[in-house]
Write a protein that holds these residues in place. Sequence first.
Motif, PDB file in Angstrom:
ATOM      1  N   ALA A 167     -25.418 -30.880  -5.770  1.00  0.00           N
ATOM      2  CA  ALA A 167     -25.131 -29.118  -6.238  1.00  0.00           C
ATOM      3  C   ALA A 167     -24.348 -28.800  -5.255  1.00  0.00           C
ATOM      4  O   ALA A 167     -23.747 -28.153  -5.275  1.00  0.00           O
ATOM      5  N   SER A 168     -24.279 -29.511  -4.026  1.00  0.00           N
ATOM      6  CA  SER A 168     -23.544 -28.801  -2.596  1.00  0.00           C
ATOM      7  C   SER A 168     -21.781 -29.062  -3.135  1.00  0.00           C
ATOM      8  O   SER A 168     -21.298 -27.843  -3.126  1.00  0.00           O
ATOM      9  N   TYR A 169     -21.101 -30.012  -4.439  1.00  0.00           N
ATOM     10  CA  TYR A 169     -20.165 -29.651  -4.982  1.00  0.00           C
ATOM     11  C   TYR A 169     -19.902 -28.680  -5.581  1.00  0.00           C
ATOM     12  O   TYR A 169     -19.141 -27.720  -5.271  1.00  0.00           O
ATOM     13  N   ILE A 170     -20.980 -28.661  -6.915  1.00  0.00           N
ATOM     14  CA  ILE A 170     -20.447 -27.287  -7.459  1.00  0.00           C
ATOM     15  C   ILE A 170     -20.426 -26.446  -6.954  1.00  0.00           C
ATOM     16  O   ILE A 170     -20.183 -24.838  -7.294  1.00  0.00           O
ATOM     17  N   THR A 171     -21.228 -25.591  -5.876  1.00  0.00           N
ATOM     18  CA  THR A 171     -21.913 -24.276  -5.378  1.00  0.00           C
ATOM     19  C   THR A 171     -20.459 -24.179  -4.334  1.00  0.00           C
ATOM     20  O   THR A 171     -20.162 -23.480  -4.168  1.00  0.00           O
ATOM     21  N   THR A 172     -20.344 -25.314  -3.403  1.00  0.00           N
ATOM     22  CA  THR A 172     -18.749 -24.981  -2.814  1.00  0.00           C
ATOM     23  C   THR A 172     -17.274 -24.596  -3.616  1.00  0.00           C
ATOM     24  O   THR A 172     -16.997 -23.809  -3.364  1.00  0.00           O
ATOM     25  N   ASN A 196     -23.324 -25.610 -14.653  1.00  0.00           N
ATOM     26  CA  ASN A 196     -24.294 -26.479 -14.614  1.00  0.00           C
ATOM     27  C   ASN A 196     -24.733 -26.770 -15.869  1.00  0.00           C
ATOM     28  O   ASN A 196     -24.778 -28.212 -15.278  1.00  0.00           O
ATOM     29  N   HIS A 197     -23.954 -27.035 -17.244  1.00  0.00           N
ATOM     30  CA  HIS A 197     -23.968 -27.688 -17.645  1.00  0.00           C
ATOM     31  C   HIS A 197     -23.265 -29.784 -17.610  1.00  0.00           C
ATOM     32  O   HIS A 197     -24.222 -30.540 -17.665  1.00  0.00           O
ATOM     33  N   ILE A 198     -22.370 -29.077 -17.045  1.00  0.00           N
ATOM     34  CA  ILE A 198     -21.721 -30.789 -16.809  1.00  0.00           C
ATOM     35  C   ILE A 198     -21.559 -31.178 -15.367  1.00  0.00           C
ATOM     36  O   ILE A 198     -22.302 -32.774 -15.209  1.00  0.00           O
ATOM     37  N   GLN A 199     -22.913 -30.649 -14.357  1.00  0.00           N
ATOM     38  CA  GLN A 199     -23.759 -30.620 -13.497  1.00  0.00           C
ATOM     39  C   GLN A 199     -24.562 -31.843 -14.277  1.00  0.00           C
ATOM     40  O   GLN A 199     -25.439 -33.067 -12.945  1.00  0.00           O
ATOM     41  N   ASP A 200     -25.134 -30.867 -15.363  1.00  0.00           N
ATOM     42  CA  ASP A 200     -26.583 -31.836 -15.545  1.00  0.00           C
ATOM     43  C   ASP A 200     -26.059 -32.992 -16.122  1.00  0.00           C
ATOM     44  O   ASP A 200     -26.448 -34.436 -15.957  1.00  0.00           O
ATOM     45  N   PHE A 201     -25.197 -33.015 -16.815  1.00  0.00           N
ATOM     46  CA  PHE A 201     -24.354 -34.512 -17.337  1.00  0.00           C
ATOM     47  C   PHE A 201     -23.810 -35.775 -16.269  1.00  0.00           C
ATOM     48  O   PHE A 201     -24.486 -36.931 -16.622  1.00  0.00           O
ATOM     49  N   LEU A 202     -23.128 -35.589 -14.923  1.00  0.00           N
ATOM     50  CA  LEU A 202     -22.676 -36.127 -14.513  1.00  0.00           C
ATOM     51  C   LEU A 202     -23.600 -36.469 -13.357  1.00  0.00           C
ATOM     52  O   LEU A 202     -22.814 -36.983 -12.850  1.00  0.00           O
TER      53      LEU A 202
END
Length: 128
Positions: free
Chosen positions: A65-70, A55-61
């Motif tokens: 969100a669907s890619y992280i969830t997948t 989740n922290h990486i997602q905030d920076f990059l």
Amino acid sequence: MTIFKVGVIGVIGALISLQFKKGKTEYSIYISVGISVLVFFAILDKLEMFVTALNHIQDFLLIDASYITTMLKMIGIAYISEFSSGICKDAGYQTIATQIELFGKLTILSLGMPVLLALLESIREFLL
């Protein structure tokens, strides 16, 4: 729980299970499953830290969100299918274990297909 504790629990569980394998084989399987579930819950704690880091990486990059969830779903499917097939192998049901592994792999493949298509579309737009 540290790796040392998990390792000790696993070895002790295997030794106790081995003792029951000669007489009451069903107790051996129950002990094996119980130890596996205990280790499973120890892993869940580590996975929680992994999800927080993602989740922290997602905030920076600024990743969708669907890619992280997948990706998290794929990790969960891989772990559960490996866990389930391992229990089936311990119980002596090799064919069922193989089918669980195959189903897990196909499920991961089907989850990853939209991501692959989006990647190919991005490459196509980049080249044109």
